[in-house]
Design a protein around this motif. Structure first.
Motif, PDB file in Angstrom:
ATOM      1  N   PHE A  58     -45.993 -18.297 -25.901  1.00 28.44           N
ATOM      2  CA  PHE A  58     -45.445 -17.803 -24.635  1.00 28.44           C
ATOM      3  C   PHE A  58     -46.005 -16.420 -24.303  1.00 28.44           C
ATOM      4  O   PHE A  58     -46.410 -16.152 -23.153  1.00 28.44           O
ATOM      5  N   MET A  59     -46.055 -15.537 -25.289  1.00 29.81           N
ATOM      6  CA  MET A  59     -46.584 -14.196 -25.062  1.00 29.81           C
ATOM      7  C   MET A  59     -48.065 -14.250 -24.693  1.00 29.81           C
ATOM      8  O   MET A  59     -48.517 -13.537 -23.791  1.00 29.81           O
ATOM      9  N   ALA A  60     -48.830 -15.105 -25.396  1.00 31.28           N
ATOM     10  CA  ALA A  60     -50.264 -15.220 -25.096  1.00 31.28           C
ATOM     11  C   ALA A  60     -50.494 -15.744 -23.682  1.00 31.28           C
ATOM     12  O   ALA A  60     -51.358 -15.248 -22.954  1.00 31.28           O
ATOM     13  N   LEU A  61     -49.722 -16.755 -23.286  1.00 30.98           N
ATOM     14  CA  LEU A  61     -49.845 -17.285 -21.926  1.00 30.98           C
ATOM     15  C   LEU A  61     -49.454 -16.242 -20.893  1.00 30.98           C
ATOM     16  O   LEU A  61     -50.076 -16.139 -19.819  1.00 30.98           O
ATOM     17  N   LEU A  62     -48.435 -15.450 -21.211  1.00 29.76           N
ATOM     18  CA  LEU A  62     -47.997 -14.409 -20.285  1.00 29.76           C
ATOM     19  C   LEU A  62     -49.075 -13.346 -20.107  1.00 29.76           C
ATOM     20  O   LEU A  62     -49.385 -12.927 -18.984  1.00 29.76           O
ATOM     21  N   PHE A  63     -49.669 -12.910 -21.212  1.00 34.34           N
ATOM     22  CA  PHE A  63     -50.737 -11.918 -21.121  1.00 34.34           C
ATOM     23  C   PHE A  63     -51.969 -12.495 -20.421  1.00 34.34           C
ATOM     24  O   PHE A  63     -52.652 -11.800 -19.665  1.00 34.34           O
ATOM     25  N   ASP A  64     -52.266 -13.762 -20.686  1.00 34.28           N
ATOM     26  CA  ASP A  64     -53.444 -14.382 -20.068  1.00 34.28           C
ATOM     27  C   ASP A  64     -53.249 -14.585 -18.572  1.00 34.28           C
ATOM     28  O   ASP A  64     -54.232 -14.620 -17.824  1.00 34.28           O
ATOM     29  N   SER A  65     -52.020 -14.719 -18.114  1.00 37.74           N
ATOM     30  CA  SER A  65     -51.772 -14.947 -16.689  1.00 37.74           C
ATOM     31  C   SER A  65     -52.055 -13.724 -15.836  1.00 37.74           C
ATOM     32  O   SER A  65     -52.218 -13.830 -14.623  1.00 37.74           O
ATOM     33  N   GLY A  66     -52.110 -12.546 -16.463  1.00 35.95           N
ATOM     34  CA  GLY A  66     -52.366 -11.328 -15.705  1.00 35.95           C
ATOM     35  C   GLY A  66     -51.147 -10.769 -15.011  1.00 35.95           C
ATOM     36  O   GLY A  66     -51.264  -9.818 -14.222  1.00 35.95           O
ATOM     37  N   MET A  67     -49.953 -11.328 -15.295  1.00 31.96           N
ATOM     38  CA  MET A  67     -48.742 -10.862 -14.629  1.00 31.96           C
ATOM     39  C   MET A  67     -48.112  -9.651 -15.327  1.00 31.96           C
ATOM     40  O   MET A  67     -47.179  -9.055 -14.808  1.00 31.96           O
ATOM     41  N   VAL A  68     -48.617  -9.310 -16.516  1.00 27.77           N
ATOM     42  CA  VAL A  68     -48.040  -8.209 -17.280  1.00 27.77           C
ATOM     43  C   VAL A  68     -48.745  -6.913 -16.929  1.00 27.77           C
ATOM     44  O   VAL A  68     -49.974  -6.816 -17.014  1.00 27.77           O
ATOM     45  N   TRP A  69     -47.980  -5.924 -16.545  1.00 25.53           N
ATOM     46  CA  TRP A  69     -48.531  -4.609 -16.238  1.00 25.53           C
ATOM     47  C   TRP A  69     -48.829  -3.868 -17.544  1.00 25.53           C
ATOM     48  O   TRP A  69     -48.095  -3.984 -18.514  1.00 25.53           O
ATOM     49  N   LEU A  70     -49.938  -3.109 -17.598  1.00 15.40           N
ATOM     50  CA  LEU A  70     -50.363  -2.410 -18.807  1.00 15.40           C
ATOM     51  C   LEU A  70     -50.471  -3.382 -19.981  1.00 15.40           C
ATOM     52  O   LEU A  70     -49.903  -3.177 -21.062  1.00 15.40           O
ATOM     53  N   ARG A  71     -51.227  -4.444 -19.741  1.00 17.43           N
ATOM     54  CA  ARG A  71     -51.313  -5.531 -20.712  1.00 17.43           C
ATOM     55  C   ARG A  71     -51.796  -5.065 -22.078  1.00 17.43           C
ATOM     56  O   ARG A  71     -51.235  -5.452 -23.103  1.00 17.43           O
ATOM     57  N   SER A  72     -52.839  -4.234 -22.129  1.00 18.13           N
ATOM     58  CA  SER A  72     -53.398  -3.816 -23.412  1.00 18.13           C
ATOM     59  C   SER A  72     -52.381  -3.034 -24.237  1.00 18.13           C
ATOM     60  O   SER A  72     -52.330  -3.162 -25.467  1.00 18.13           O
ATOM     61  N   ILE A  73     -51.558  -2.223 -23.563  1.00 17.46           N
ATOM     62  CA  ILE A  73     -50.535  -1.453 -24.283  1.00 17.46           C
ATOM     63  C   ILE A  73     -49.496  -2.386 -24.890  1.00 17.46           C
ATOM     64  O   ILE A  73     -49.114  -2.249 -26.053  1.00 17.46           O
ATOM     65  N   PHE A  74     -49.030  -3.354 -24.106  1.00 20.27           N
ATOM     66  CA  PHE A  74     -48.024  -4.285 -24.608  1.00 20.27           C
ATOM     67  C   PHE A  74     -48.593  -5.170 -25.722  1.00 20.27           C
ATOM     68  O   PHE A  74     -47.874  -5.530 -26.662  1.00 20.27           O
ATOM     69  N   TYR A  80     -54.269 -15.807 -27.802  1.00 21.69           N
ATOM     70  CA  TYR A  80     -54.768 -15.136 -26.595  1.00 21.69           C
ATOM     71  C   TYR A  80     -56.301 -15.134 -26.578  1.00 21.69           C
ATOM     72  O   TYR A  80     -56.918 -15.347 -25.522  1.00 21.69           O
ATOM     73  N   ALA A  81     -56.923 -14.895 -27.737  1.00 20.82           N
ATOM     74  CA  ALA A  81     -58.392 -14.922 -27.804  1.00 20.82           C
ATOM     75  C   ALA A  81     -58.920 -16.306 -27.445  1.00 20.82           C
ATOM     76  O   ALA A  81     -59.951 -16.440 -26.763  1.00 20.82           O
ATOM     77  N   ALA A  82     -58.218 -17.358 -27.902  1.00 21.11           N
ATOM     78  CA  ALA A  82     -58.631 -18.723 -27.555  1.00 21.11           C
ATOM     79  C   ALA A  82     -58.494 -18.961 -26.052  1.00 21.11           C
ATOM     80  O   ALA A  82     -59.355 -19.605 -25.433  1.00 21.11           O
ATOM     81  N   LEU A  83     -57.427 -18.462 -25.463  1.00 20.69           N
ATOM     82  CA  LEU A  83     -57.238 -18.611 -24.012  1.00 20.69           C
ATOM     83  C   LEU A  83     -58.334 -17.897 -23.234  1.00 20.69           C
ATOM     84  O   LEU A  83     -58.784 -18.378 -22.189  1.00 20.69           O
ATOM     85  N   GLN A  84     -58.764 -16.743 -23.720  1.00 18.88           N
ATOM     86  CA  GLN A  84     -59.804 -15.983 -23.028  1.00 18.88           C
ATOM     87  C   GLN A  84     -61.152 -16.694 -23.042  1.00 18.88           C
ATOM     88  O   GLN A  84     -62.007 -16.432 -22.189  1.00 18.88           O
ATOM     89  N   SER A  85     -61.349 -17.598 -24.010  1.00 21.74           N
ATOM     90  CA  SER A  85     -62.620 -18.322 -24.097  1.00 21.74           C
ATOM     91  C   SER A  85     -62.676 -19.532 -23.165  1.00 21.74           C
ATOM     92  O   SER A  85     -63.738 -20.134 -22.995  1.00 21.74           O
ATOM     93  N   VAL A  86     -61.533 -19.901 -22.554  1.00 17.52           N
ATOM     94  CA  VAL A  86     -61.509 -21.042 -21.636  1.00 17.52           C
ATOM     95  C   VAL A  86     -62.108 -20.610 -20.292  1.00 17.52           C
ATOM     96  O   VAL A  86     -61.738 -19.557 -19.764  1.00 17.52           O
TER      97      VAL A  86
END
Length: 307
Positions: free
Chosen positions: A104-120, A190-196
């Motif tokens: 769930f967290m990986a999908l949330l970060f991959d969606s781009g809806m999280v502000w200051l994603r790298s910090i979180f 999350y790394a796997a999601l970024q490769s899609v």
């Protein structure tokens, strides 16, 4: 003459390539042998041996072959079997909860809806960066009724809850494991999601697919290999539970020396001076981890074949 020279040059080239390959692979082979193959071989030998004392035992005893006696002893010990039952519960309850949270967290970060994603993401990963023993000591202090601010707050609300009670301490350990490893698994997923390829998501949205549909029907099926790897590692980690219960033993009497299989191995090999049964139990744990990992990876391959 030209043909002979060309053949000799080709042979020299292959020889140099082979030498370079061994230079690169050699250190890995040596480390694999020293830290995996050799300890496993020694454990296998030790698991079928025992020391028989003679007379007053002043001679140190005689090493004898006992076959499967050590395996029979550990696999018929009710306390050790209870320990296997506890790690089974961890695998059935804690691993799915952790994987759902991490996904769930990986999908949330991959969606781009999280502000200051790298910090979180960094904050989510930080618990894993804390050494296991230190983390267990911190959680032990948070669980100990005499000093825990959480227990004090619950007591003020009229709830006398004991996180270290005999019927609760296993779930407290599950909570510690989830806290430590969710962020780690989230990074892998999350790394796997970024490769899609992003084009797949854009095409799905153009066809009217919602964000939930994209996540469920496109993203998750494409990262099954990463999910399978994290599940396999988590299952192995469940079998290897040691640091958390070992540290919490100093906080409560609800945890004994057989609480988990790895804790039993340590107790048998050190405090009880029974290296044969300890080695036999180690081999059993290794075989179980191997079988469960193969099962998860086989299930992954079958899932991919059906797609």
């Amino acid at each position: 003459m030209t043909t002979i020279t060309s053949s000799r040059a080709s042979t020299d080239y292959l020889r140099r390539e082979r030498r370079a390959a061994w230079i690169l692979v050699g250190p890995v082979v040596v480390l694999y042998f020293l830290f995996f193959a050799l300890p496993l071989l020694l454990a296998l030998v030790e698991s079928v041996m025992a020391t028989r004392l003679s007379g007053l035992g002043l001679d140190g005893g005689v090493r004898t072959f006992v076959g499967i006696d050590n395996y029979r002893a550990v696999l018929t010990d009710p306390a050790i079997l209870d320990g296997f039952g506890r790690v089974l519960l961890i695998g059935v309850i804690q691993v799915p909860v952790m994987m759902i949270l991490a996904t769930f967290m990986a999908l949330l970060f991959d969606s781009g809806m999280v502000w200051l994603r790298s910090i979180f993401q960094t904050v989510s990963f930080l618990p894993h960066a804390i050494p296991g023993v230190i983390a267990a000591l911190i959680w032990g202090a948070l669980y100990l009724p005499q000093i825990s601010p959480i227990v004090r707050l619950l007591r003020d609300w009229g709830s006398a809850f004991d996180f270290l009670a005999e019927d609760v301490v296993l779930f407290s350990i599950m909570n510690m494991t989830t806290w430590s490893w969710t962020g780690y698994n989230m990074i892998i997923i999350y790394a796997a999601l970024q490769s899609v390829p992003r084009e797949l998501f854009e095409a799905a949205r153009m066809d009217g697919a919602s964000a939930f549909t994209v996540a469920l029907r496109i993203k998750l099926p494409l990262i099954v290999p990463a999910l399978a790897i994290t599940v396999a590692f988590s299952i192995i980690g469940s079998l290897q539970q040691f640091a958390d219960p070992a540290v919490l033993m100093s906080f409560t009497n609800s945890i004994d020396s057989r609480f988990t299989p790895n804790l039993a191995v340590y107790s048998l090999g050190t405090a009880e001076g029974s290296p044969g049964p300890a080695a036999a139990l180690s081999v059993v744990i290794a075989l179980l981890a191997f079988v469960l990992s193969i099962g998860v990876l086989t299930l992954r391959d079958r899932t991919e074949d059906k797609r």
